[in-house]
Design a protein around this motif. Sequence first.
Motif, PDB file in Angstrom:
ATOM      1  N   VAL A  61       0.864  -1.179   0.000  1.00  0.00           N
ATOM      2  CA  VAL A  61       0.000   0.000   0.000  1.00  0.00           C
ATOM      3  C   VAL A  61       0.900   1.228   0.000  1.00  0.00           C
ATOM      4  N   CYS A  62       0.638   2.158  -0.931  1.00  0.00           N
ATOM      5  CA  CYS A  62       1.379   3.410  -1.014  1.00  0.00           C
ATOM      6  C   CYS A  62       0.402   4.580  -1.024  1.00  0.00           C
ATOM      7  N   ASP A  63       0.762   5.634  -0.328  1.00  0.00           N
ATOM      8  CA  ASP A  63      -0.039   6.852  -0.261  1.00  0.00           C
ATOM      9  C   ASP A  63       0.804   7.988  -0.820  1.00  0.00           C
ATOM     10  N   GLY A  88       6.999   6.124   6.363  1.00  0.00           N
ATOM     11  CA  GLY A  88       5.903   7.087   6.396  1.00  0.00           C
ATOM     12  C   GLY A  88       4.848   6.721   7.415  1.00  0.00           C
ATOM     13  N   ASP A  89       3.595   7.102   7.131  1.00  0.00           N
ATOM     14  CA  ASP A  89       2.521   6.866   8.101  1.00  0.00           C
ATOM     15  C   ASP A  89       1.453   5.896   7.616  1.00  0.00           C
ATOM     16  N   SER A  90       1.691   5.194   6.514  1.00  0.00           N
ATOM     17  CA  SER A  90       0.815   4.071   6.189  1.00  0.00           C
ATOM     18  C   SER A  90       1.144   2.940   7.159  1.00  0.00           C
ATOM     19  N   ARG A  91       0.134   2.236   7.625  1.00  0.00           N
ATOM     20  CA  ARG A  91       0.317   1.333   8.762  1.00  0.00           C
ATOM     21  C   ARG A  91       0.038  -0.125   8.440  1.00  0.00           C
ATOM     22  N   ALA A  92       0.575  -0.983   9.310  1.00  0.00           N
ATOM     23  CA  ALA A  92       0.253  -2.408   9.304  1.00  0.00           C
ATOM     24  C   ALA A  92      -0.314  -2.773  10.671  1.00  0.00           C
ATOM     25  N   MET A  94       6.805 -14.150  13.770  1.00  0.00           N
ATOM     26  CA  MET A  94       6.529 -15.575  13.692  1.00  0.00           C
ATOM     27  C   MET A  94       5.022 -15.808  13.805  1.00  0.00           C
ATOM     28  N   LEU A  95       4.509 -16.671  12.949  1.00  0.00           N
ATOM     29  CA  LEU A  95       3.072 -16.938  12.924  1.00  0.00           C
ATOM     30  C   LEU A  95       2.829 -18.395  13.273  1.00  0.00           C
ATOM     31  N   ASP A  96       2.065 -18.620  14.338  1.00  0.00           N
ATOM     32  CA  ASP A  96       1.701 -19.984  14.702  1.00  0.00           C
ATOM     33  C   ASP A  96       0.190 -20.122  14.899  1.00  0.00           C
ATOM     34  N   GLU A  97      -0.576 -19.140  14.413  1.00  0.00           N
ATOM     35  CA  GLU A  97      -2.025 -19.190  14.498  1.00  0.00           C
ATOM     36  C   GLU A  97      -2.608 -18.366  13.360  1.00  0.00           C
ATOM     37  N   ASP A  98      -3.890 -18.563  13.083  1.00  0.00           N
ATOM     38  CA  ASP A  98      -4.552 -17.791  12.042  1.00  0.00           C
ATOM     39  C   ASP A  98      -4.494 -16.303  12.389  1.00  0.00           C
ATOM     40  N   ALA A  99      -4.327 -15.477  11.367  1.00  0.00           N
ATOM     41  CA  ALA A  99      -4.218 -14.039  11.588  1.00  0.00           C
ATOM     42  C   ALA A  99      -4.624 -13.294  10.324  1.00  0.00           C
ATOM     43  N   VAL A 100      -4.958 -12.027  10.504  1.00  0.00           N
ATOM     44  CA  VAL A 100      -5.202 -11.121   9.390  1.00  0.00           C
ATOM     45  C   VAL A 100      -4.279  -9.926   9.563  1.00  0.00           C
ATOM     46  N   PHE A 101      -3.539  -9.594   8.522  1.00  0.00           N
ATOM     47  CA  PHE A 101      -2.740  -8.380   8.512  1.00  0.00           C
ATOM     48  C   PHE A 101      -3.452  -7.346   7.652  1.00  0.00           C
ATOM     49  N   LEU A 102      -3.668  -6.181   8.230  1.00  0.00           N
ATOM     50  CA  LEU A 102      -4.293  -5.070   7.519  1.00  0.00           C
ATOM     51  C   LEU A 102      -3.235  -4.022   7.225  1.00  0.00           C
ATOM     52  N   LEU A 103      -3.046  -3.715   5.944  1.00  0.00           N
ATOM     53  CA  LEU A 103      -2.204  -2.601   5.530  1.00  0.00           C
ATOM     54  C   LEU A 103      -3.136  -1.485   5.084  1.00  0.00           C
ATOM     55  N   THR A 104      -2.868  -0.262   5.532  1.00  0.00           N
ATOM     56  CA  THR A 104      -3.801   0.807   5.205  1.00  0.00           C
ATOM     57  C   THR A 104      -3.107   2.160   5.136  1.00  0.00           C
ATOM     58  N   SER A 105      -3.617   2.999   4.261  1.00  0.00           N
ATOM     59  CA  SER A 105      -3.198   4.397   4.235  1.00  0.00           C
ATOM     60  C   SER A 105      -3.926   5.133   5.350  1.00  0.00           C
ATOM     61  N   ASP A 106      -3.530   6.387   5.580  1.00  0.00           N
ATOM     62  CA  ASP A 106      -4.129   7.109   6.703  1.00  0.00           C
ATOM     63  C   ASP A 106      -5.573   7.526   6.435  1.00  0.00           C
ATOM     64  N   ASN A 115      -7.878  10.064   0.118  1.00  0.00           N
ATOM     65  CA  ASN A 115      -7.972   8.767  -0.554  1.00  0.00           C
ATOM     66  C   ASN A 115      -7.832   7.670   0.502  1.00  0.00           C
ATOM     67  N   VAL A 116      -8.322   6.493   0.184  1.00  0.00           N
ATOM     68  CA  VAL A 116      -8.177   5.378   1.122  1.00  0.00           C
ATOM     69  C   VAL A 116      -7.781   4.122   0.356  1.00  0.00           C
ATOM     70  N   THR A 117      -6.834   3.395   0.915  1.00  0.00           N
ATOM     71  CA  THR A 117      -6.396   2.128   0.331  1.00  0.00           C
ATOM     72  C   THR A 117      -6.162   1.130   1.460  1.00  0.00           C
ATOM     73  N   VAL A 118      -6.679  -0.075   1.275  1.00  0.00           N
ATOM     74  CA  VAL A 118      -6.467  -1.132   2.262  1.00  0.00           C
ATOM     75  C   VAL A 118      -6.024  -2.399   1.547  1.00  0.00           C
ATOM     76  N   ALA A 119      -5.259  -3.207   2.248  1.00  0.00           N
ATOM     77  CA  ALA A 119      -4.899  -4.547   1.795  1.00  0.00           C
ATOM     78  C   ALA A 119      -5.097  -5.485   2.974  1.00  0.00           C
ATOM     79  N   LEU A 120      -5.769  -6.596   2.747  1.00  0.00           N
ATOM     80  CA  LEU A 120      -5.990  -7.604   3.775  1.00  0.00           C
ATOM     81  C   LEU A 120      -5.235  -8.871   3.395  1.00  0.00           C
ATOM     82  N   VAL A 121      -4.425  -9.367   4.336  1.00  0.00           N
ATOM     83  CA  VAL A 121      -3.676 -10.609   4.136  1.00  0.00           C
ATOM     84  C   VAL A 121      -4.174 -11.606   5.176  1.00  0.00           C
TER      85      VAL A 121
END
Length: 752
Positions: free
Chosen positions: A301-303, A392-396, A457-469, A514-520
């Motif tokens: 994700v880029c802003d 920058g300030d786009s977050r995970a 390290m991942l040992d359980e189900d998870a969702v990573f959210l990447l997002t612009s501000d 503007n808004v942009t999200v990515a879900l992993v």
Amino acid sequence: MENDAATLYCPNENCQAANPLTHKFCQRCSTPLPKNYLWAVVDSPSMGSPGEILADRYLILDKFLLLDTKPGLLALTPELDNLQPLKAYLRLIPYRLHVPEVYGVLFVADGSSHREILLLEKPPLLVDDTTQQVHLGSELTTAWRDATSMRQLNWLWQIAHLWQPLVSEGVASSLLDSYVLRVEGSLVRLLELRFDSTTSPELPQLGEFWQQLVSTAKPAIAEFVDRVSLALIQGEINSTDQLIGVLDRGLAGLGRSQTPTIQIITKTDTGPSRQRNEDACSPPSGTPVSKPPQPTALAIVCDGIGGHEGGNVASNLAIETIQQQVQQLTKVPYDHIDPAMLLNDLDKAVAMANDKISQRNDSENRQGRQRMGTTLVMALPVAHEMYITHVGDSRAYWITRHGCYQVTLDDDVASREVRLGYAIYREAVQQSAAGSLVQALGMGSSTSLHPTSGRFMLDEDAVFLLTSDGLSDFDRVEEYWETEILPILVGEANIATVADRLVEIANTKNGHDNVTVALVHYQVQYWEPEITIQAIIPQSHSAKTVDLASRATDATVLGSPNHKTQVIPDTEPAITRQFPLQWIVPLIFVLAAGFLGLFVRQLRGTSPIFSNPLQTQNPTIEATPTPRSLANLSPGWVIKTNNDISLGNNQSLPRGAFLEVIEKKSNPNPASGSFLVSMRVCANKSTQTPANTNSPAVTTSVPPNSNPLPATVLLNSSQVNRFGIVLQSDAPNPCRTITQPPVTEPADTSPT
């Protein structure tokens, strides 16, 4: 237990209505009601009786555990000059996943005087919404015995990463205090910081603490933990880098028992108040990506910064450049990658993107605010790890069933003030220019750029959210993760629908950008390994890696003419040999001749399947062959079952049976597996036939009361993934030592 008579006040300054503690949204204006649980750092038996309210806002839940009933109001802040220990919390804000943050102070009357009580936010908690019960997270030493071997080693790995930062702040004793050292799911989290006495503890003391965990460690790692703790005590491991390297190898061994499935979706929108969209994302907006079948998965994700002057150009240029670099980085099998070098390569890929944008600015004579730039946040899942890089300030954000965790720290003025120990974060963000960026891609040379890369390290189900501000501003993620993102993990929503919903929230609740999200979405299938993980203690941490010839690329690929990603070979070399520079050209000719010979050999029909490609004279190319795995099965490979497999009709493959792959083909019924494998059963009755005097005997027995095994079987991928072990090419081929039955068309033995 929470007080039913207490109320939670709406944080909306235009509402401030009182609500029952059980409500998640304001009953008057529908604003989300945050529950800010706090830990009071105080030397006393307790803060008061449960149900009591302090300073007209802090509800006592249990001893030192409080709830702020007026989350819309700023807490009182201390004078930092008079509270030196507080600065350790501030300077450790980059480790916010593990170290609680300062919320404020509470002034309590103590006779004729007042004392300041430090309040920490986001302590390790277990919250049961159904019963409204809140408890502290379990002590690591208590939760240890019930954890999987992967999680146990994961916890030690996190402690190893925390050791040096906490030593530098004089609080390493926190990692040796079983009361303070808590866990929240897979995360190690500290209840508070314990300050060291006159001297900081050293690694031998950490080894002594870990030695207490050996007796209740899982069988697969008990010997490993014992060996590592003794090496710490005896000084054989004398640095955290060396310790982390040893733990990395152990986790890599356990990772073979973990099968991840990854889904990615992105969504970008111009928003209601902008004329153009300066954001960019990868994969393209609305395009789902799954691994498998895709070999790699990458979310970016880029802003863009620069308005009509080129913010959209910068963000898209960054996406294009990063994609090219990561494609090069992921060509090596994951179990050959040195994590430290991969992190370094990700930083260099970001530096290259920065320089391309900066050069574009220079060529167009852009100066000051006219320069175009972009923020960046990206997620690269590799086996049992997630690599996050940002500028920058786009977050995970990392969302599990236990909570929502912001894993990146904004590169802005407010965060810089906190890192330097000048201000509490909640106070810093209120200052003018607090959100101004201190770095972004394209603003200058990469020599002054400092991207942040981390691995988890991942040992359980998870969702990573990447997002612009456009979404993360005003704490929208913290407000809505539980109602909007958590349903993904419990199977009540799909990521495409959630992505659309998050964009809608950004546009209706924020709407300024503007808004942009990515879900992993990372899903895990794990089973305890039957093998025992061995701890290999190298003489020095730097002696672990060698260059792979297959990773050599053009100088422009990785941003440095002398840089090649370093990777871990299959076997640990006792001593790393320095390869003389003057041998490079002869080696190239030798390799070229070898590849030419292999090509001629293939033309003549000689199959190299059972040769041992690792038996070469040059140690620098030992790890070049791709290791065999269930993901890349090929005809002629041999699988050994590690459990009984029911075939129906009172037939089953016994544990320890050998099967040779005949054909791999697509599955017409994807629900039962992504592919089918036709395999020859190497023996259909109890046999023990040594091939020759140098080969071990092979024994395959048929369970009693079962019919004779068929000559061939047809298994789906789920059966193979669950029960199969692929024999490596350098192992003796047991199917060549047994009289083979004739090949017939395989019967469908997949389960009904």
